[in-house]
Motif scaffolding. Structure first.
Motif, short mmCIF file in Angstrom:
data_model
loop_
_atom_site.label_atom_id
_atom_site.label_comp_id
_atom_site.label_asym_id
_atom_site.label_seq_id
_atom_site.Cartn_x
_atom_site.Cartn_y
_atom_site.Cartn_z
N ASP A 108 -35.32 -16.68 56.51
CA ASP A 108 -35.82 -15.60 57.37
C ASP A 108 -34.84 -15.16 58.46
OD1 ASP A 108 -38.19 -15.13 56.10
OD2 ASP A 108 -39.48 -15.77 57.75
N HIS A 109 -33.77 -15.91 58.66
CA HIS A 109 -32.88 -15.62 59.80
C HIS A 109 -31.41 -15.68 59.36
CE1 HIS A 109 -36.61 -16.56 61.88
NE2 HIS A 109 -36.58 -17.75 61.31
N PHE A 110 -30.58 -14.88 60.02
CA PHE A 110 -29.15 -14.88 59.68
C PHE A 110 -28.30 -14.69 60.92
CE2 PHE A 110 -30.43 -10.42 59.48
CZ PHE A 110 -29.40 -9.76 60.13
N ILE A 111 -27.09 -15.22 60.85
CA ILE A 111 -26.03 -14.90 61.81
C ILE A 111 -24.83 -14.47 60.98
CG2 ILE A 111 -24.43 -15.73 63.56
CD1 ILE A 111 -26.54 -17.60 64.58
N ASP A 112 -24.54 -13.19 61.02
CA ASP A 112 -23.45 -12.60 60.25
C ASP A 112 -22.25 -12.41 61.20
OD1 ASP A 112 -21.66 -10.88 59.01
OD2 ASP A 112 -23.18 -9.52 58.23
N LYS A 152 -40.65 -3.03 53.58
CA LYS A 152 -40.96 -3.76 54.81
C LYS A 152 -40.79 -5.27 54.67
CE LYS A 152 -42.65 -3.13 59.05
NZ LYS A 152 -42.07 -2.20 60.03
N TYR A 153 -40.05 -5.87 55.62
CA TYR A 153 -39.90 -7.32 55.71
C TYR A 153 -40.79 -7.83 56.85
CZ TYR A 153 -35.67 -7.17 52.77
OH TYR A 153 -34.77 -6.99 51.74
N THR A 154 -41.11 -9.14 56.80
CA THR A 154 -41.91 -9.77 57.84
C THR A 154 -41.19 -10.99 58.39
OG1 THR A 154 -43.94 -9.07 56.71
CG2 THR A 154 -44.16 -10.79 58.39
N ASN A 155 -41.10 -11.09 59.71
CA ASN A 155 -40.51 -12.25 60.41
C ASN A 155 -39.02 -12.46 60.14
OD1 ASN A 155 -43.03 -13.04 61.52
ND2 ASN A 155 -43.57 -14.05 59.58
N VAL A 156 -38.34 -11.45 59.62
CA VAL A 156 -36.91 -11.58 59.34
C VAL A 156 -36.11 -11.00 60.51
CG1 VAL A 156 -35.02 -10.90 57.79
CG2 VAL A 156 -37.28 -11.48 56.85
N ALA A 184 -32.41 -20.69 57.78
CA ALA A 184 -31.49 -19.64 58.18
C ALA A 184 -30.15 -19.82 57.47
CB ALA A 184 -31.27 -19.66 59.70
N VAL A 185 -29.37 -18.75 57.47
CA VAL A 185 -28.00 -18.79 56.94
C VAL A 185 -27.08 -18.20 57.99
CG1 VAL A 185 -26.47 -18.23 55.03
CG2 VAL A 185 -28.94 -18.33 54.64
N ALA A 186 -26.00 -18.89 58.26
CA ALA A 186 -24.98 -18.39 59.19
C ALA A 186 -23.63 -18.50 58.51
CB ALA A 186 -24.99 -19.18 60.49
N GLY A 187 -22.77 -17.53 58.75
CA GLY A 187 -21.47 -17.59 58.09
C GLY A 187 -20.45 -16.70 58.77
N SER A 193 -16.85 -14.38 58.05
CA SER A 193 -16.06 -13.64 57.07
C SER A 193 -16.88 -13.49 55.79
CB SER A 193 -14.73 -14.36 56.83
OG SER A 193 -13.84 -13.53 56.11
N MET A 194 -16.41 -14.03 54.66
CA MET A 194 -17.22 -13.99 53.45
C MET A 194 -18.60 -14.57 53.71
SD MET A 194 -16.89 -16.09 49.86
CE MET A 194 -17.74 -17.50 50.63
N GLY A 195 -18.64 -15.67 54.47
CA GLY A 195 -19.91 -16.31 54.79
C GLY A 195 -20.83 -15.40 55.59
N GLY A 196 -20.26 -14.52 56.40
CA GLY A 196 -21.08 -13.56 57.13
C GLY A 196 -21.75 -12.58 56.19
N THR A 197 -20.98 -12.07 55.23
CA THR A 197 -21.55 -11.19 54.21
C THR A 197 -22.67 -11.91 53.46
OG1 THR A 197 -19.33 -10.25 53.91
CG2 THR A 197 -20.99 -9.69 52.25
N CYS A 198 -22.41 -13.17 53.12
CA CYS A 198 -23.40 -13.97 52.39
C CYS A 198 -24.68 -14.15 53.18
CB CYS A 198 -22.82 -15.34 52.06
SG CYS A 198 -21.34 -15.33 51.03
N SER A 199 -24.55 -14.35 54.49
CA SER A 199 -25.73 -14.66 55.30
C SER A 199 -26.76 -13.55 55.24
CB SER A 199 -25.32 -14.94 56.75
OG SER A 199 -24.84 -13.77 57.38
#
Length: 391
Positions: free
Chosen positions: A266-270, A311-315, A243-246, A248-254
């Motif tokens: 497969d996962h993000f926290i923006d 289509k994405y899967t499990n994202v 996963a990616v979490a970020g 400000s800029m890191g949120g955009t990146c996630s």
């Protein structure tokens, strides 16, 4: 003259923040003291020849004090240095609490007793695929990683901060280690590995996590780091456990990293990210981030990427923003709606606060259990080849 100069400065500076590259709103007190300081400089320059030595000295001291108060007001607003000690420790590169060296890590691994907390280790990740000149980065290893000789293939979260900062921001300001330790305490030592990534290479290099004139930041985040963490710490290879979490800029990146590289993440926290990678103006963004390459710009805009991918899967992921960020609220809703059309589950959560670390830290803490649950490997195999660039 001083009052006129001060008023002129306030009128020019407050609405002119974007022209100076300050895209996030600052409180009026910052501009007030900025205006006082600049007014003092103007008065000092105009009256230097005719003023006595004591007036010159007083003016210099007054300008310096106004600058100091202005800087302190900014720091109070963004919360970058909560204490004088934290500022001194950062400036002197003092190790963060709980930080150990790679050699020290070897002495603590393989124990039969579960440590009470995890460990933070500084790593020098080879830029094999990106050739990105990044700074030293940090990795948090949860207590479960240290027990026994055969370690589980743990999930991983890359954490990315704002455009101005460093890899340690999520430790010092985002309280990510304390949040993870608390979770591990409630789950028999289990928690994801956290990677405090360097997406900018220096304090003022806003890469927005894309490959471009400011460096191949994207390749570092989606190639260098995963390969290193998997090999060095035995982490999972499965994108369902990355996963990616970020913030400000890191949120955009996630979000961008996940929709562009679902074979890695497969996962993000923006948290309070933008609609797309952005510096100060559309023209400046195109020039600074992509060297004027419009096709490259479109290849990094999440809305266009999702539409082209299908289509994405499990994202899945979360969009977290504050009550004071009306633009981010609207953009989060727009991104969430577009994500749903291509099979990405997401939720927009709005909490009290504004665009500062004092909001981002508790927002992440609240979302952490959800993320940890998503990273638990679901039943059934997933076969997806990770696309690796030539070294």
């Amino acid at each position: 003259m001083g009052v006129g100069a001060g008023l002129l400065t306030l009128v020019a500076a407050y609405p002119g923040a974007k022209l100076a590259g300050v895209t996030d709103p600052l409180p009026f007190s910052v501009w007030l003291w900025f205006g006082v300081g600049l007014a003092g400089v103007i008065v000092l320059a105009v009256g230097w020849r005719t003023a006595g030595w004591w007036r010159r000295g007083t003016a210099v001291v007054a300008v310096a004090l106004a600058g100091l108060v202005c800087a302190n007001q900014i720091n109070r607003f963004v919360g970058y240095y909560p204490t004088i000690d934290s500022a001194v420790n950062d400036w002197t590169d003092t190790p963060l609490p709980g930080q150990v060296s790679m050699s020290g890590l070897a002495h603590t691994a393989g124990t039969t007793k579960l440590p009470p907390v995890g460990r933070l280790v500084a790593v020098n990740i080879p830029a094999t695929y990106s050739h990105f000149k990044h700074r030293q980065e940090l990795v948090y290893l949860p207590p479960i990683w240290f027990r026994g000789e055969r370690r589980p293939a743990l999930p991983v979260v890359e954490l990315i901060g704002g455009e101005r900062g460093g890899p340690g921001d999520w430790v010092r300001l985002g309280n990510a280690v304390q949040v993870s330790d608390a979770y591990a305490h409630r789950h028999h030592g289990y928690a994801p590995i956290l990677v405090f990534a360097d997406a900018t290479s220096r304090f003022d290099n806003d890469t927005e996590c894309v490959n471009g004139p400011r460096g191949n930041s994207a390749d570092h985040l989606d190639q260098d780091i995963p390969h290193f963490i998997e090999k060095m710490f035995g982490a999972s290879h499965d994108p369902r456990q990355w996963a990616v979490a970020g913030f400000s800029m890191g949120g955009t990146c996630s979000l961008d990293l996940v929709v562009e590289h679902p074979d890695v993440f497969d996962h993000f926290i923006d948290i309070s990210g933008d609609l797309a990678p952005y510096t100060s103006t559309p023209a400046a963004s195109l020039h600074d981030l992509y060297g004027g390459n419009v096709a490259l710009e479109k290849a990094n805009e999440a809305l266009l990427v999702m539409r082209a991918h299908g289509k994405y899967t499990n994202v899945n992921g979360l969009f977290l923003t504050s009550t004071e960020e009306l633009r981010h609220q609207h953009e989060s809703e727009e991104l969430s709606t577009a994500a749903a059309k291509v099979g990405i589950w997401s939720r927009v959560e709005i909490s009290p606060g504004t665009h500062v670390w004092q909001f981002a830290a508790p927002a992440f803490a609240t979302a952490y259990p959800w993320l940890a649950n998503q990273l638990a490997l679901p039943a059934g195999p997933r076969h997806e080849t990770r696309h690796t660039k030539p070294a």
